[in-house]
Design an enzyme around this catalytic site. Structure first.
Site, PDB file in Angstrom:
ATOM      1  N   MET A   1      23.888  -3.664  -1.247  1.00  0.00           N
ATOM      2  CA  MET A   1      24.116  -2.687  -0.174  1.00  0.00           C
ATOM      3  C   MET A   1      22.784  -2.069   0.249  1.00  0.00           C
ATOM      4  O   MET A   1      22.103  -1.447  -0.558  1.00  0.00           O
ATOM      5  CB  MET A   1      25.046  -1.581  -0.653  1.00  0.00           C
ATOM      6  CG  MET A   1      26.357  -2.066  -1.253  1.00  0.00           C
ATOM      7  SD  MET A   1      27.604  -2.481  -0.036  1.00  0.00           S
ATOM      8  CE  MET A   1      28.036  -0.869   0.594  1.00  0.00           C
TER       9      MET A   1
ATOM     10  N   CYS B   1      11.414 -11.559  -1.022  1.00  0.00           N
ATOM     11  CA  CYS B   1      12.438 -10.661  -1.558  1.00  0.00           C
ATOM     12  C   CYS B   1      13.769 -11.392  -1.711  1.00  0.00           C
ATOM     13  O   CYS B   1      14.449 -11.271  -2.734  1.00  0.00           O
ATOM     14  CB  CYS B   1      12.586  -9.441  -0.651  1.00  0.00           C
ATOM     15  SG  CYS B   1      13.768  -8.220  -1.261  1.00  0.00           S
TER      16      CYS B   1
ATOM     17  N   ASP C   1      25.677  -3.962   8.292  1.00  0.00           N
ATOM     18  CA  ASP C   1      26.053  -5.331   7.929  1.00  0.00           C
ATOM     19  C   ASP C   1      26.556  -5.432   6.489  1.00  0.00           C
ATOM     20  O   ASP C   1      27.632  -5.977   6.234  1.00  0.00           O
ATOM     21  CB  ASP C   1      24.866  -6.280   8.144  1.00  0.00           C
ATOM     22  CG  ASP C   1      24.377  -6.269   9.580  1.00  0.00           C
ATOM     23  OD1 ASP C   1      25.223  -6.214  10.488  1.00  0.00           O
ATOM     24  OD2 ASP C   1      23.151  -6.308   9.799  1.00  0.00           O
ATOM     25  N   SER C   2      25.780  -4.911   5.542  1.00  0.00           N
ATOM     26  CA  SER C   2      26.216  -5.001   4.143  1.00  0.00           C
ATOM     27  C   SER C   2      27.438  -4.120   3.888  1.00  0.00           C
ATOM     28  O   SER C   2      28.286  -4.442   3.045  1.00  0.00           O
ATOM     29  CB  SER C   2      25.073  -4.630   3.192  1.00  0.00           C
ATOM     30  OG  SER C   2      24.558  -3.346   3.475  1.00  0.00           O
TER      31      SER C   2
ATOM     32  N   GLY D   1      22.652   0.105   2.838  1.00  0.00           N
ATOM     33  CA  GLY D   1      22.939   1.326   3.584  1.00  0.00           C
ATOM     34  C   GLY D   1      23.121   1.079   5.067  1.00  0.00           C
ATOM     35  O   GLY D   1      23.392   2.006   5.826  1.00  0.00           O
ATOM     36  N   GLY D   2      22.999  -0.176   5.484  1.00  0.00           N
ATOM     37  CA  GLY D   2      23.163  -0.533   6.889  1.00  0.00           C
ATOM     38  C   GLY D   2      24.572  -1.005   7.190  1.00  0.00           C
ATOM     39  O   GLY D   2      25.418  -1.156   6.301  1.00  0.00           O
TER      40      GLY D   2
ATOM     41  N   CYS E   1       9.877  -3.083   4.839  1.00  0.00           N
ATOM     42  CA  CYS E   1      10.554  -1.925   4.246  1.00  0.00           C
ATOM     43  C   CYS E   1       9.635  -1.034   3.426  1.00  0.00           C
ATOM     44  O   CYS E   1       9.897   0.149   3.277  1.00  0.00           O
ATOM     45  CB  CYS E   1      11.741  -2.388   3.398  1.00  0.00           C
ATOM     46  SG  CYS E   1      11.270  -3.256   1.882  1.00  0.00           S
TER      47      CYS E   1
END
Length: 358
Positions: free
Chosen positions: A9, A103, A14-15, A11-12, A199
């Site tokens: 997750m 990542c 999509d997830s 926090g956006g 990020c």
């Protein structure tokens, strides 16, 4: 018994919707955010980054709303080792890396999957726009239904085991529909803007970030032409990338572009726009998905950066797992350190890191 899935997750939207869709599909869903931020006040105060403190709060609220458990997993040291340190070193070496690809490769679909298995989960899931299908005895990575949002370029490093244990429910939807679903079920993140910058760099100024991280290794040097004639002074090679025209701080009476970066001599080579169009490259650290190894020359379409359109190309196997890529038409600003990703129509054939340009 329900299959258990650990959803990464950010926090956006999509997830968040990915977690909702999987719960609707009958999975036992657990939400988790990777804690990657370093001990840096500016970093921690930053809004909107994919794993920032505000992102953790957003993810926690979504999980509360969906009535699923939520955890914050400490990936700080692993992220620094696998992503940040490599990012800094690559720029110092005169390359232009893609930290999101690293990542995905090392954290989201490797270490996160290990952590998921450690708590008895069968799968990891994310909000990426891509699809996974099994055809015959092989798992394949397929382009998303939303062509504009497709994220397969950054996902070519999957192994068969990882694909077998990964779910990407957003791949069957367009982004507008994902936002609609989020709004319908009352998620506050339904209109949260997409995170597009790196990020871990608060102002998106990678040159400044690297200069502060390694002040003794970023030094001014010369801008030169391809014959070695000095054209001016640059502030450090980490501030430049192939194809760059703006921000050079030079007035030569003609447009010039960065055509090469020589870390050994600390020189940035400038030339005309024609000089940045090339047709051949060598890729290393190559991964293939529909098959284990490239045995013979094949025709594909290939992308040399996230935003590029796939272009017709030939792949030729080389020793030590490297490949030569020959494009039918010249490509603008092929860049060492970026990834080249291969497609067969909607299927991701694989990809690798651009090692050299011919």
């Amino acid at each position: 018994m329900k299959k258990k899935v650990l959803v990464g997750m950010s926090g956006g939207v999509d997830s968040s919707v990915a977690a909702y869709l999987l719960k609707q599909q009958g999975y036992d869903v657990i939400g988790a955010t990777m804690q990657i931020w370093q001990h840096d006040e500016e970093f921690e105060e930053r809004e909107g980054g994919c794993c920032s403190l505000s992102a953790v709060d957003d993810a926690r609220r979504v999980c509360d709303k969906l009535d699923i458990p939520f955890y914050v997993l400490n990936f700080r040291d692993y992220f620094k080792e696998k992503v940040i340190d490599k990012f800094v070193q690559e720029y110092i070496d005169g390359k232009t890396p893609n930290p999101c690809i690293e990542c995905n490769k090392h954290l989201k679909f490797d270490e996160l999957l290990r952590r998921a298995r450690g708590i008895g989960a069968d799968y990891v899931a994310t909000g990426h726009y891509a699809k996974i299908e099994k055809r015959d005895d092989r798992y394949l990575l397929i382009r998303s239904d939303d062509d504009r949002k497709d994220q397969t370029y950054a996902l070519y490093n999957f192994t068969q085991d990882q694909l077998e244990h990964t779910l990407m429910p957003c791949g069957d939807y367009e982004k507008t529909k994902i936002r609609e679903i989020a709004k319908e079920i009352g998620l506050a993140v339904h209109n949260k803007k997409d995170s597009e910058e790196i990020c871990f760099i608060s102002d998106n100024n990678h040159g400044k970030y690297i200069s502060e991280a390694e002040p003794n290794r970023v030094k001014p040097g010369n801008f030169v032409d391809k014959s070695g004639n000095i054209l001016g002074k640059h502030k450090g090679i980490v501030y430049y990338t192939i194809g760059q025209r703006k921000g050079l701080g030079l007035s030569l009476g003609r447009p010039v572009f960065v055509t090469n970066i020589n870390a050994k001599t600390n020189e940035v080579v400038l030339g005309s726009e024609d000089d940045i169009f090339k047709t051949e490259l060598i890729a290393t650290d190559v991964n293939f998905i529909p098959f284990d190894k490239l045995e013979k020359e094949i025709e594909v379409t290939a992308k040399i950066r996230y935003s590029a359109r796939p272009a017709e190309a030939t792949l030729i196997p080389l020793p030590n797992g490297r490949v030569k890529v020959i494009f039918k038409e010249k490509q603008r600003a092929i860049t060492k350190g970026q990834s080249v990703v291969f497609y067969d129509d909607e299927i991701v054939v694989g990809g690798g890191i651009i090692e050299s340009i011919i």
